[in-house]
Design a protein around this motif. Structure first.
Motif, PDB file in Angstrom:
ATOM      1  N   MET A   1       0.603  -1.262   0.110  1.00 44.02           N
ATOM      2  CA  MET A   1       0.032   0.307   0.136  1.00 44.02           C
ATOM      3  C   MET A   1       1.218   1.344   0.151  1.00 44.02           C
ATOM      4  N   THR A   2       0.704   1.887  -0.903  1.00 42.32           N
ATOM      5  CA  THR A   2       1.034   3.515  -0.814  1.00 42.32           C
ATOM      6  C   THR A   2       0.850   5.069  -0.217  1.00 42.32           C
ATOM      7  N   THR A   3       1.326   5.049   0.259  1.00 41.73           N
ATOM      8  CA  THR A   3       1.225   6.528   0.918  1.00 41.73           C
ATOM      9  C   THR A   3       1.966   6.985   1.522  1.00 41.73           C
ATOM     10  N   ASP A   4       2.152   8.213   2.235  1.00 37.01           N
ATOM     11  CA  ASP A   4       2.921   8.892   3.162  1.00 37.01           C
ATOM     12  C   ASP A   4       3.681   8.530   4.483  1.00 37.01           C
ATOM     13  N   LEU A   5       2.917   7.598   4.253  1.00 37.62           N
ATOM     14  CA  LEU A   5       3.981   6.689   5.740  1.00 37.62           C
ATOM     15  C   LEU A   5       5.283   7.185   6.344  1.00 37.62           C
ATOM     16  N   PRO A   6       5.416   7.529   6.983  1.00 38.87           N
ATOM     17  CA  PRO A   6       6.510   7.015   7.508  1.00 38.87           C
ATOM     18  C   PRO A   6       7.769   6.039   7.768  1.00 38.87           C
ATOM     19  N   ASP A   7       8.662   5.216   6.962  1.00 34.23           N
ATOM     20  CA  ASP A   7       9.307   4.823   6.629  1.00 34.23           C
ATOM     21  C   ASP A   7       9.638   3.688   7.685  1.00 34.23           C
ATOM     22  N   ALA A   8       9.084   4.009   9.032  1.00 31.88           N
ATOM     23  CA  ALA A   8       9.610   3.409   9.998  1.00 31.88           C
ATOM     24  C   ALA A   8       8.354   2.463  10.422  1.00 31.88           C
ATOM     25  N   TYR A   9       7.220   2.354   9.835  1.00 32.45           N
ATOM     26  CA  TYR A   9       5.717   1.826   9.990  1.00 32.45           C
ATOM     27  C   TYR A   9       5.847   1.649   8.587  1.00 32.45           C
ATOM     28  N   GLU A  10       4.353  -0.086   8.894  1.00 33.10           N
ATOM     29  CA  GLU A  10       4.177  -0.309   7.641  1.00 33.10           C
ATOM     30  C   GLU A  10       2.207  -0.842   8.013  1.00 33.10           C
ATOM     31  N   ILE A  11       1.585  -0.102   6.636  1.00 36.12           N
ATOM     32  CA  ILE A  11      -0.277  -1.158   7.115  1.00 36.12           C
ATOM     33  C   ILE A  11       0.074  -1.676   6.257  1.00 36.12           C
ATOM     34  N   SER A  12      -1.014  -3.334   6.919  1.00 40.00           N
ATOM     35  CA  SER A  12      -1.107  -4.421   6.523  1.00 40.00           C
ATOM     36  C   SER A  12      -3.185  -4.500   6.161  1.00 40.00           C
ATOM     37  N   ASP A  13      -3.802  -5.135   6.056  1.00 39.36           N
ATOM     38  CA  ASP A  13      -5.110  -5.488   5.716  1.00 39.36           C
ATOM     39  C   ASP A  13      -5.274  -6.959   6.027  1.00 39.36           C
ATOM     40  N   ASP A  14      -3.975  -7.843   6.394  1.00 44.27           N
ATOM     41  CA  ASP A  14      -3.809  -8.716   6.881  1.00 44.27           C
ATOM     42  C   ASP A  14      -4.822  -8.976   8.388  1.00 44.27           C
ATOM     43  N   SER A  15      -6.001  -9.394   8.572  1.00 50.55           N
ATOM     44  CA  SER A  15      -6.672  -9.632   9.354  1.00 50.55           C
ATOM     45  C   SER A  15      -6.031 -10.514  10.824  1.00 50.55           C
ATOM     46  N   ALA A  16      -5.156 -11.201  10.076  1.00 52.98           N
ATOM     47  CA  ALA A  16      -4.617 -12.273  11.082  1.00 52.98           C
ATOM     48  C   ALA A  16      -3.070 -11.649  12.055  1.00 52.98           C
ATOM     49  N   ARG A  17      -2.899  -9.830  11.388  1.00 54.74           N
ATOM     50  CA  ARG A  17      -1.816  -9.666  11.957  1.00 54.74           C
ATOM     51  C   ARG A  17      -2.285  -8.735  12.833  1.00 54.74           C
ATOM     52  N   ILE A  18      -3.764  -8.490  13.202  1.00 52.40           N
ATOM     53  CA  ILE A  18      -4.400  -7.707  14.191  1.00 52.40           C
ATOM     54  C   ILE A  18      -4.024  -8.574  15.695  1.00 52.40           C
ATOM     55  N   ASP A  19      -4.105  -7.158  16.501  1.00 49.86           N
ATOM     56  CA  ASP A  19      -3.869  -7.738  17.964  1.00 49.86           C
ATOM     57  C   ASP A  19      -4.943  -7.274  18.514  1.00 49.86           C
ATOM     58  N   ALA A  20      -5.644  -8.479  18.459  1.00 52.30           N
ATOM     59  CA  ALA A  20      -6.945  -8.048  18.975  1.00 52.30           C
ATOM     60  C   ALA A  20      -7.026  -7.313  20.180  1.00 52.30           C
ATOM     61  N   GLU A  21      -6.204  -7.971  20.877  1.00 54.55           N
ATOM     62  CA  GLU A  21      -6.815  -7.576  22.629  1.00 54.55           C
ATOM     63  C   GLU A  21      -6.128  -6.072  22.815  1.00 54.55           C
ATOM     64  N   LEU A  22      -4.995  -5.954  21.944  1.00 55.11           N
ATOM     65  CA  LEU A  22      -4.674  -4.077  22.061  1.00 55.11           C
ATOM     66  C   LEU A  22      -6.251  -3.346  21.543  1.00 55.11           C
TER      67      LEU A  22
END
Length: 143
Positions: A1-22
């Motif tokens: 996914m391309t955005t103006d996100l700082p390089d230290a971070y990434e965006i994912s649409d993978d629901s398996a990665r979601i920390d549901a408790e957090l």
């Protein structure tokens, strides 16, 4: 996914990665729209939605979340957008919503809605505008 996100971070649409408790802790304790939401209800919301997480590349720790309820044909509701307080002010929220908008573009939806009490300027930068005819819209349930 391309955005103006700082390089230290990434965006994912993978629901398996979601920390549901957090995510539950963030929303039920700190988000005015979801305060006191039960974990069971939050888990059902995650299961029935498209989910997007923002992650610190170095640690893998989740620092942001958004979800979308959609039929993938005509309509979507963007909700539960949350950025962890320690990373706010870096453009991560704007980048997250931009990535969600770009992801939804593939469905050629007629309408993507959201509700906000305090972030109109952020969403306007991404292309959201007030409803043209709010008097046509109605709601059922708690307001």
């Amino acid at each position: 996914m391309t955005t103006d996100l700082p390089d230290a971070y990434e965006i994912s649409d993978d629901s398996a990665r979601i920390d549901a408790e957090l995510v539950h802790r963030w929303l039920s304790q700190d988000a005015y729209w979801a305060r006191d939401r039960s974990r069971e209800k939050q888990d059902r919301a995650i299961a029935g939605s498209l989910n997007f997480g923002v992650y610190d590349r170095a640690s893998g720790r989740q620092v942001g979340y958004a979800r979308v309820v959609t039929d993938k044909a005509d309509f979507a509701w963007l909700c539960d957008v949350y950025i962890s307080p320690e990373v706010r002010g870096k453009g991560i929220g704007t980048a997250l919503v931009t990535a969600v908008r770009d992801h939804l573009a593939r469905y050629d939806l007629r309408r993507v809605l959201l509700a906000t009490a305090d972030a109109h300027e952020i969403y306007a930068k991404i292309g959201f505008v007030p409803l043209e005819a709010p008097e046509r819209w109605m709601a059922l349930g708690r307001q």
